[in-house]
Write a protein that holds these residues in place. Structure first.
Motif, PDB file in Angstrom:
ATOM      1  N   GLU A 154       0.801  -1.217   0.000  1.00 33.59           N
ATOM      2  CA  GLU A 154       0.000   0.000   0.000  1.00 33.59           C
ATOM      3  C   GLU A 154       0.839   1.274   0.000  1.00 33.59           C
ATOM      4  O   GLU A 154       0.375   2.313  -0.475  1.00 33.59           O
ATOM      5  N   PHE A 155       2.072   1.212   0.531  1.00 33.87           N
ATOM      6  CA  PHE A 155       2.924   2.398   0.639  1.00 33.87           C
ATOM      7  C   PHE A 155       4.337   2.056   0.171  1.00 33.87           C
ATOM      8  O   PHE A 155       5.266   1.957   0.976  1.00 33.87           O
ATOM      9  N   PRO A 156       4.525   1.839  -1.128  1.00 36.63           N
ATOM     10  CA  PRO A 156       5.868   1.519  -1.611  1.00 36.63           C
ATOM     11  C   PRO A 156       6.797   2.718  -1.488  1.00 36.63           C
ATOM     12  O   PRO A 156       6.378   3.872  -1.542  1.00 36.63           O
ATOM     13  N   GLY A 157       8.070   2.427  -1.300  1.00 39.16           N
ATOM     14  CA  GLY A 157       9.057   3.493  -1.217  1.00 39.16           C
ATOM     15  C   GLY A 157       9.103   4.140   0.156  1.00 39.16           C
ATOM     16  O   GLY A 157       8.935   3.487   1.188  1.00 39.16           O
ATOM     17  N   GLN A 158       9.301   5.450   0.167  1.00 36.64           N
ATOM     18  CA  GLN A 158       9.505   6.184   1.413  1.00 36.64           C
ATOM     19  C   GLN A 158       8.210   6.688   2.036  1.00 36.64           C
ATOM     20  O   GLN A 158       8.247   7.301   3.106  1.00 36.64           O
ATOM     21  N   ALA A 159       7.070   6.465   1.397  1.00 33.25           N
ATOM     22  CA  ALA A 159       5.807   6.990   1.921  1.00 33.25           C
ATOM     23  C   ALA A 159       5.455   6.372   3.268  1.00 33.25           C
ATOM     24  O   ALA A 159       4.858   7.026   4.119  1.00 33.25           O
ATOM     25  N   ALA A 160       5.825   5.108   3.486  1.00 32.84           N
ATOM     26  CA  ALA A 160       5.468   4.437   4.729  1.00 32.84           C
ATOM     27  C   ALA A 160       6.140   5.063   5.940  1.00 32.84           C
ATOM     28  O   ALA A 160       5.629   4.959   7.060  1.00 32.84           O
ATOM     29  N   GLY A 161       7.258   5.731   5.741  1.00 31.86           N
ATOM     30  CA  GLY A 161       7.939   6.364   6.869  1.00 31.86           C
ATOM     31  C   GLY A 161       7.159   7.503   7.480  1.00 31.86           C
ATOM     32  O   GLY A 161       7.462   7.933   8.606  1.00 31.86           O
ATOM     33  N   SER A 162       6.145   8.017   6.774  1.00 31.17           N
ATOM     34  CA  SER A 162       5.339   9.128   7.290  1.00 31.17           C
ATOM     35  C   SER A 162       4.120   8.664   8.071  1.00 31.17           C
ATOM     36  O   SER A 162       3.355   9.501   8.559  1.00 31.17           O
ATOM     37  N   VAL A 189      -1.595  18.367   8.013  1.00 31.45           N
ATOM     38  CA  VAL A 189      -0.853  19.481   7.411  1.00 31.45           C
ATOM     39  C   VAL A 189       0.652  19.278   7.513  1.00 31.45           C
ATOM     40  O   VAL A 189       1.420  19.884   6.759  1.00 31.45           O
ATOM     41  N   ASN A 190       1.097  18.450   8.460  1.00 29.59           N
ATOM     42  CA  ASN A 190       2.521  18.191   8.627  1.00 29.59           C
ATOM     43  C   ASN A 190       3.015  17.020   7.773  1.00 29.59           C
ATOM     44  O   ASN A 190       4.183  16.634   7.877  1.00 29.59           O
ATOM     45  N   GLY A 191       2.139  16.451   6.974  1.00 23.26           N
ATOM     46  CA  GLY A 191       2.538  15.346   6.121  1.00 23.26           C
ATOM     47  C   GLY A 191       2.508  13.992   6.791  1.00 23.26           C
ATOM     48  O   GLY A 191       2.893  12.993   6.188  1.00 23.26           O
ATOM     49  N   ARG A 192       2.031  13.922   8.032  1.00 19.50           N
ATOM     50  CA  ARG A 192       1.937  12.640   8.726  1.00 19.50           C
ATOM     51  C   ARG A 192       0.670  11.909   8.297  1.00 19.50           C
ATOM     52  O   ARG A 192      -0.391  12.510   8.166  1.00 19.50           O
ATOM     53  N   ILE A 193       0.785  10.605   8.129  1.00 17.72           N
ATOM     54  CA  ILE A 193      -0.304   9.784   7.606  1.00 17.72           C
ATOM     55  C   ILE A 193      -0.947   9.006   8.751  1.00 17.72           C
ATOM     56  O   ILE A 193      -0.261   8.396   9.570  1.00 17.72           O
ATOM     57  N   GLY A 368       3.274   7.769  -3.404  1.00 13.76           N
ATOM     58  CA  GLY A 368       2.732   6.554  -2.824  1.00 13.76           C
ATOM     59  C   GLY A 368       1.262   6.375  -3.078  1.00 13.76           C
ATOM     60  O   GLY A 368       0.678   5.419  -2.622  1.00 13.76           O
ATOM     61  N   GLY A 369       0.582   7.247  -3.832  1.00 15.20           N
ATOM     62  CA  GLY A 369      -0.836   7.103  -4.067  1.00 15.20           C
ATOM     63  C   GLY A 369      -1.096   6.415  -5.369  1.00 15.20           C
ATOM     64  O   GLY A 369      -0.223   6.216  -6.197  1.00 15.20           O
ATOM     65  N   GLY A 370      -2.364   6.054  -5.624  1.00 15.86           N
ATOM     66  CA  GLY A 370      -2.744   5.381  -6.850  1.00 15.86           C
ATOM     67  C   GLY A 370      -3.424   6.367  -7.774  1.00 15.86           C
ATOM     68  O   GLY A 370      -3.863   7.445  -7.396  1.00 15.86           O
ATOM     69  N   GLN A 391      12.575   1.038   0.291  1.00 11.39           N
ATOM     70  CA  GLN A 391      11.374   0.811   1.078  1.00 11.39           C
ATOM     71  C   GLN A 391      11.621   1.188   2.539  1.00 11.39           C
ATOM     72  O   GLN A 391      12.596   0.770   3.149  1.00 11.39           O
ATOM     73  N   GLU A 392      10.705   1.999   3.071  1.00  7.09           N
ATOM     74  CA  GLU A 392      10.762   2.364   4.480  1.00  7.09           C
ATOM     75  C   GLU A 392       9.565   1.769   5.203  1.00  7.09           C
ATOM     76  O   GLU A 392       8.583   1.355   4.582  1.00  7.09           O
ATOM     77  N   MET A 393       9.657   1.753   6.526  1.00  5.00           N
ATOM     78  CA  MET A 393       8.597   1.224   7.364  1.00  5.00           C
ATOM     79  C   MET A 393       8.231   2.262   8.424  1.00  5.00           C
ATOM     80  O   MET A 393       9.033   3.144   8.742  1.00  5.00           O
ATOM     81  N   PRO A 394       7.014   2.185   8.958  1.00  2.95           N
ATOM     82  CA  PRO A 394       6.669   3.075  10.073  1.00  2.95           C
ATOM     83  C   PRO A 394       7.590   2.833  11.263  1.00  2.95           C
ATOM     84  O   PRO A 394       8.352   1.860  11.306  1.00  2.95           O
TER      85      PRO A 394
END
Length: 560
Positions: A154-162, A189-193, A368-370, A391-394
């Protein structure tokens, strides 16, 4: 032999009744296995654990068993981290093979016949540790693997780190992929998911689902219709399907319905043809069900509508398969863009795992979106604009909360968890204050536990007969698994036992116990999470056959 022959007799009787005599059907075998897993084995565990004195535990024996498992786990962890051939998948599988034998069903009667009645207490102590500690650790590793696969899909790459928070709906029991799941995300607003994991059918009210079973059948008004996905209409528009009068209906939530004929009877609008009068319908579900071509009986209630008169769609009790599109649905709330994705949509006659979801995951953008459904319909290029990157992880805290949540829910629905804990609690009370179990309770438990061993072996025989091949994983993997199960496991146990100073018959019992056949619970987990189930299946089936001569050989060699 006198102790083990009756158990193997039950197993081979079950095998022959299915393989040759065709007495039981697969559905009947499933019912027998269900009885064994829910009643027979848990009651058997409670019976043995409640009779064991926890204040007289053999500390050295338990320490030797614990150290052997820790040694194996540490070595496999180092191999998984520093070698390319390693990884979490093989760490879980090899740890299960090397350290988790079938102690309850095979260990207690075999060791008791070889070394005396005192070994029953030793085996029960290991059973308690297996159920409470080691199976919980194994389940934690399986859920960790499933969570990582979910995040990668669902969050390939660096998106999962957020990802700052992961919320799991109450009806999501596990991330094993057995049930269709979906994710919903919200970015501040801070980019956190903030990520929400939910079941695809969790939005259907139970009252609505149950009410469909009490409706009077009537003829269906859908002619030659095959509905792949249906939602309550919102921002509706139609698109020509390219001939044969086929229409494609897009409902604004990126779900598509293909239908032959005019949907104006449902109040929908065809471009250029105007709107037809709205008709009330009784469907109600945000999910889709494949409907058979008419004529057939239908259970659609004309009076089931929502407060605005918008037709809702109800699940029909008729048998059908769920069809769901794998592309993401886009929702807008409070000016923020939210993405909801089906993690593992259903496909006819095939179970979808997270491994399949990784292969079928839609192309993601650099963020990281579709791609949205309108962009896909317009034929726009939806290829990534930049490389995904590493790839990053939370964070570890976020992942730990997620895994502990699902592990706790899974354990709370496992009968063996309650039987082990209740047996331990009762033994602590009983042996502390010398309180005997009431006879009526004792005899009620005994009548089921007496059948527990035989039914467990009978269930194994049914399982063996239903398999298309005795060695489904191939000769190479089977040989590797057998060597680890019957040689490496006893060697680690022998080393740990000698290290803590275990000698004599207790040392022999510890080694023979480590050479027992593969445990059933690790195979059940492997099948649920789709992690090398063919290898574990081979070790369960073939291991039961070769374990008896192997354990007798160990018994003879250790007695020299």
């Amino acid at each position: 032999m006198c102790a083990m022959a009756p158990l193997y007799f039950a197993m081979f009787v079950a095998y022959g009744s299915v393989k040759w005599c065709k007495i039981f059907t697969p559905a009947q075998c499933s019912g027998i296995n269900r009885f064994v897993s829910v009643f027979a084995v848990p009651v058997l565990s409670f019976h043995f654990i409640s009779q064991n004195n926890p204040y007289k535990m053999d500390t050295m024996f338990i320490l030797a068993d614990t150290l052997s498992k820790i040694f194996v786990f540490v070595l496999l962890s180092l191999w998984a981290v520093f070698f390319k051939a390693g990884g979490l998948d093989w760490l879980i599988t090899l740890f299960s093979i090397a350290t988790l034998p079938n102690t309850l069903v095979m260990g207690i009667p075999l060791l008791q016949a070889m070394y005396g009645d005192y070994t029953q207490t030793l085996m029960v102590q290991l059973v308690v540790l297996q159920c409470i500690i080691w199976y919980t650790l194994l389940l934690f590793l399986f859920e960790l693997r499933a969570a990582r696969l979910l995040i990668r899909a669902e969050f390939p790459g660096q998106a999962a780190g957020s990802i700052a928070k992961i919320q799991v709906d109450d009806d999501v029991i596990s991330l094993d992929g057995m049930d269709p799941l979906r994710t919903e995300t919200e970015t501040d607003v801070n980019g956190r998911i903030r990520l929400r994991i939910r079941r695809s059918v969790s939005s259907v009210p139970d009252s609505v689902m149950s009410s469909s079973l009490c409706l009077t059948p009537r003829a269906s008004n859908l002619s030659n219709a095959e509905i792949f996905s249906v939602n309550t209409p919102n921002n509706r528009f139609f698109h020509g399907g390219g001939g044969s009068g086929t229409l494609q209906f897009y409902n604004g939530s990126n779900e598509i319905m293909f239908c032959n004929g005019d949907l104006g009877g449902f109040g929908f609008t065809r471009p250029g043809l105007g709107a037809s009068p709205r008709r009330l319908s009784g469907y109600a579900s945000s999910d889709a069900y494949s409907l058979q071509p008419t004529p057939r009986a239908s259970n659609f209630n004309e009076l089931d509508v929502n407060g605005n008169g918008t037709p809702v769609w109800m699940k029909s009790p008729a048998a059908g398969r769920i069809y769901r599109q794998s592309s993401p649905k886009m929702m807008w709330e409070s000016g923020q863009r939210h993405a909801a994705k089906d993690i593992n949509g259903s496909v006819p006659e095939k179970e979808i795992s997270f491994r399949d979801a990784l292969k079928a995951a839609p192309q993601a953008t650099a963020a990281g979106g579709g791609a949205s459904m309108e962009e896909g319909a317009a034929g726009k290029d939806t290829t990534p604009v930049a490389a995904i990157g590493k790839q990053e992880m939370p964070s570890a805290i976020v992942m730990m909360r997620l895994i502990l949540t699902v592990v706790g829910r899974k354990l709370s629905r496992n009968p063996n968890t309650y039987s082990s804990l209740l047996g331990l609690v009762w033994s602590l009370i009983s042996f502390k204050w010398n309180i005997p179990m009431p006879n009526i309770v004792d005899f009620s438990i005994k009548i089921i536990s007496d059948a527990g061993l035989g039914m467990a072996m009978f269930s194994l025989g049914l399982f063996m007969a239903l398999q298309p091949k005795m060695i489904p994983c191939g000769a190479k993997k089977a040989t590797m698994g057998m060597l680890i199960r019957f040689i490496s496991g006893p060697l680690f146990m022998a080393g740990a036992s000698l290290l803590v100073g275990l000698r004599g018959s207790r040392l022999h019992a510890a080694i023979v116990q480590a050479a027992l056949p593969q445990g059933i619970v690790p195979f059940v987990f492997a099948r649920e999470y789709n992690l090398h189930p063919d290898l574990l299946s081979t070790l369960v089936i073939f291991g039961m056959i070769v374990s008896l001569p192997v354990t007798i050989l160990y018994y003879v060699l250790l007695g020299l």
